[in-house]
Write a protein that holds these residues in place. Structure first.
Motif, short mmCIF file in Angstrom:
data_model
loop_
_atom_site.label_atom_id
_atom_site.label_comp_id
_atom_site.label_asym_id
_atom_site.label_seq_id
_atom_site.Cartn_x
_atom_site.Cartn_y
_atom_site.Cartn_z
N LEU A 211 -21.90 -13.77 -45.62
CA LEU A 211 -22.56 -13.62 -44.34
C LEU A 211 -22.82 -12.16 -43.99
CD1 LEU A 211 -23.65 -15.20 -41.94
CD2 LEU A 211 -21.42 -14.99 -40.86
N GLY A 212 -21.91 -11.27 -44.39
CA GLY A 212 -22.11 -9.87 -44.12
C GLY A 212 -23.36 -9.33 -44.81
N LEU A 213 -23.52 -9.68 -46.09
CA LEU A 213 -24.72 -9.26 -46.84
C LEU A 213 -25.98 -9.79 -46.16
CD1 LEU A 213 -25.99 -8.01 -49.45
CD2 LEU A 213 -25.73 -10.27 -50.48
N PHE A 214 -25.95 -11.06 -45.79
CA PHE A 214 -27.08 -11.68 -45.12
C PHE A 214 -27.36 -10.99 -43.79
CE2 PHE A 214 -28.78 -14.88 -42.17
CZ PHE A 214 -29.87 -15.35 -42.88
N SER A 215 -26.30 -10.69 -43.05
CA SER A 215 -26.43 -10.06 -41.74
C SER A 215 -27.06 -8.67 -41.85
CB SER A 215 -25.05 -9.97 -41.08
OG SER A 215 -25.10 -9.23 -39.88
N ILE A 216 -26.56 -7.87 -42.79
CA ILE A 216 -27.08 -6.50 -42.95
C ILE A 216 -28.55 -6.51 -43.36
CG2 ILE A 216 -26.88 -4.40 -44.31
CD1 ILE A 216 -24.67 -4.65 -42.34
N LEU A 217 -28.88 -7.31 -44.36
CA LEU A 217 -30.27 -7.34 -44.83
C LEU A 217 -31.21 -7.83 -43.73
CD1 LEU A 217 -30.05 -8.72 -48.49
CD2 LEU A 217 -30.85 -6.47 -47.77
N SER A 218 -30.82 -8.88 -43.01
CA SER A 218 -31.68 -9.39 -41.96
C SER A 218 -31.85 -8.37 -40.85
CB SER A 218 -31.14 -10.72 -41.42
OG SER A 218 -29.86 -10.55 -40.85
N ASP A 219 -30.79 -7.61 -40.57
CA ASP A 219 -30.87 -6.59 -39.53
C ASP A 219 -31.83 -5.48 -39.93
OD1 ASP A 219 -29.93 -5.54 -36.99
OD2 ASP A 219 -28.91 -4.00 -38.14
N ALA A 281 -17.49 1.07 -42.33
CA ALA A 281 -18.79 1.49 -41.80
C ALA A 281 -19.75 0.32 -41.67
CB ALA A 281 -19.39 2.59 -42.69
N TYR A 282 -19.76 -0.59 -42.65
CA TYR A 282 -20.73 -1.68 -42.62
C TYR A 282 -20.48 -2.63 -41.45
CZ TYR A 282 -16.97 -4.00 -45.22
OH TYR A 282 -15.76 -4.50 -45.63
N HIS A 283 -19.24 -2.66 -40.92
CA HIS A 283 -18.98 -3.52 -39.77
C HIS A 283 -19.79 -3.07 -38.55
CE1 HIS A 283 -15.17 -4.67 -42.00
NE2 HIS A 283 -15.75 -5.82 -41.73
N PHE A 284 -20.16 -1.78 -38.50
CA PHE A 284 -20.96 -1.31 -37.38
C PHE A 284 -22.39 -1.86 -37.46
CE2 PHE A 284 -17.43 1.46 -36.86
CZ PHE A 284 -17.45 1.88 -35.55
N ALA A 285 -22.88 -2.10 -38.67
CA ALA A 285 -24.20 -2.71 -38.81
C ALA A 285 -24.16 -4.16 -38.32
CB ALA A 285 -24.66 -2.66 -40.26
N MET A 286 -23.06 -4.85 -38.59
CA MET A 286 -22.90 -6.21 -38.10
C MET A 286 -22.74 -6.21 -36.58
SD MET A 286 -20.33 -7.47 -41.15
CE MET A 286 -20.21 -9.19 -40.65
N LEU A 287 -21.99 -5.23 -36.05
CA LEU A 287 -21.81 -5.12 -34.61
C LEU A 287 -23.15 -4.86 -33.93
CD1 LEU A 287 -19.95 -4.88 -32.13
CD2 LEU A 287 -19.65 -2.46 -32.69
N ARG A 288 -23.95 -4.01 -34.54
CA ARG A 288 -25.27 -3.73 -33.96
C ARG A 288 -26.09 -5.01 -33.87
NH1 ARG A 288 -30.01 0.04 -36.74
NH2 ARG A 288 -31.74 -1.22 -36.00
#
Length: 364
Positions: A211-219, A281-288
């Motif tokens: 889900l993290g990979l999906f979340s980052i790419l979609s963002d 760091a990548y958790h901030f992209a998910m938070l965004r």
């Protein structure tokens, strides 16, 4: 729906970019096979290029047990791709590997009797400052192997002949097995680069269980600094899907219409990272992404509005920090370790979201 029916839907869908999230064992790899069959030409030839579990299975360790492992190597099984190996150099692969900062070196071993047959195996070693001193071969970890194979295919995608001839689409299924979280998000950056370079020329389908990979790419694609590239006359050139199994049948859902279910899961992962004191760091992209979707639900354009609503006193500064840590260059060039000041910001935002909007989260 069946996998064949879903493959037909994807085949006729005008979207140039499709991101799909699905749990493991839902059928992502078999969907790539079904899509391959659905897009074959009448003569049986393939119109696109694939990366999936079958691609990874072309690489098999020869541990050389008879000789005590003195010539351990990764054997490359002969396939229809072998004829393109000679057009690819070790430097092409190293260029892709650089983002992962590998601790190993490697060398190609072509077939001695006929180099045109391709690469017979690959040897790995610990780099030595003295190139005149031969290094004994080593066996790299499963995660390192998966990174190498992915970079091998990224380099192969650029070889003239293969991707140019089978130029209809790329179908990429979960290139993140056996990777730690930081390398998963480095892979997200390499995928984004591939999408950015290729989406105007061919359809790209990416499936993942992460889900993290999906979340980052979609963002990055839907709201990133270059998101305008992925639209034509303000019409999106992408689709975001969730592939799910319900009551014994498969469903292909448009996750953009199911914001709460999807983003509650993202929020849940963020709270798990916070409670485990393992915020990267990548958790901030998910938070965004969570903040942006709350802002969208409230009918405002900037997530700094949400920061104000949850009591963040310096909302603009915090928004700048979240944006900076969401950039894909963080995964390429910087450490994924977050400094204490930014960890404090993460904690303040997460606590504020939960207090203000009363999300009910049940961690797995």
């Amino acid at each position: 729906m069946t996998l064949d029916e879903i493959a037909e839907i994807l085949k006729v869908d005008p979207a140039q970019i499709t991101l799909m999230y699905a749990f493991n064992a839902t059928g992502k790899t078999q969907l790539s096979v079904a899509y391959k069959n659905a897009t074959k030409l009448e003569d049986g030839s393939h119109t696109g290029v694939y990366y999936n579990a079958y691609s990874e299975d072309l690489f098999v360790w020869d541990n050389d047990e008879e000789n005590g492992g003195t010539n351990v190597r990764l054997t490359v099984l002969p396939s229809s791709l072998s004829k393109f190996h000679s057009s690819m150099t070790e430097d092409n692969v190293r260029d892709k590997l650089n983002a992962y900062k590998p601790k190993f070196g490697f060398s190609f071993n072509p077939y001695e009797d006929d180099p045109e047959k391709g690469i017979e195996s690959i040897s790995f070693f610990i780099p030595n400052q003295n190139p005149d001193v031969p290094q004994p071969p080593i066996k790299i970890s499963r995660g390192e192997e998966r990174i190498f194979v992915w970079c091998f295919f990224l380099a192969l995608f650029e070889v003239e002949g293969w991707a140019d001839k089978q130029s209809s689409h790329f179908f990429i299924d979960d290139p993140v097995s056996s990777l730690d979280d930081h390398n998963i998000f480095v892979t997200a950056a390499t995928l984004y680069d591939l999408i950015e370079k290729q989406f105007e020329k061919r359809k790209i389908i990416v499936t993942t269980h992460h889900l993290g990979l999906f979340s980052i790419l979609s963002d990055w694609i839907t709201k990133g600094e270059k998101s305008h590239k992925f639209k034509k006359k303000d019409k999106p050139l992408y689709k975001l899907h969730i592939l799910s199994a319900k009551s014994g049948a498969l469903e292909l859902e448009n996750c953009r219409n199911d914001v709460f279910l999807y983003h509650l899961r993202v929020l849940q992962l963020l709270f798990i990272a916070r409670d485990a004191k393992d915020v990267r760091a990548y958790h901030f992209a998910m938070l965004r992404q969570v903040l942006e979707n709350v802002a969208s639900f409230l009918g405002v354009g900037q997530f700094s509005y949400v920061l104000n609503q949850i009591g963040i006193t310096e909302a603009s500064r915090v928004a700048d920090i979240v944006n900076a840590l969401s950039h894909k260059k963080v995964y390429y060039y910087e450490s994924d370790i977050v400094v204490q000041d930014n960890l404090d910001i993460f904690e303040e935002v997460m606590s504020g979201l939960l207090a203000k909007y009363k999300f009910v989260l049940h961690a797995e």
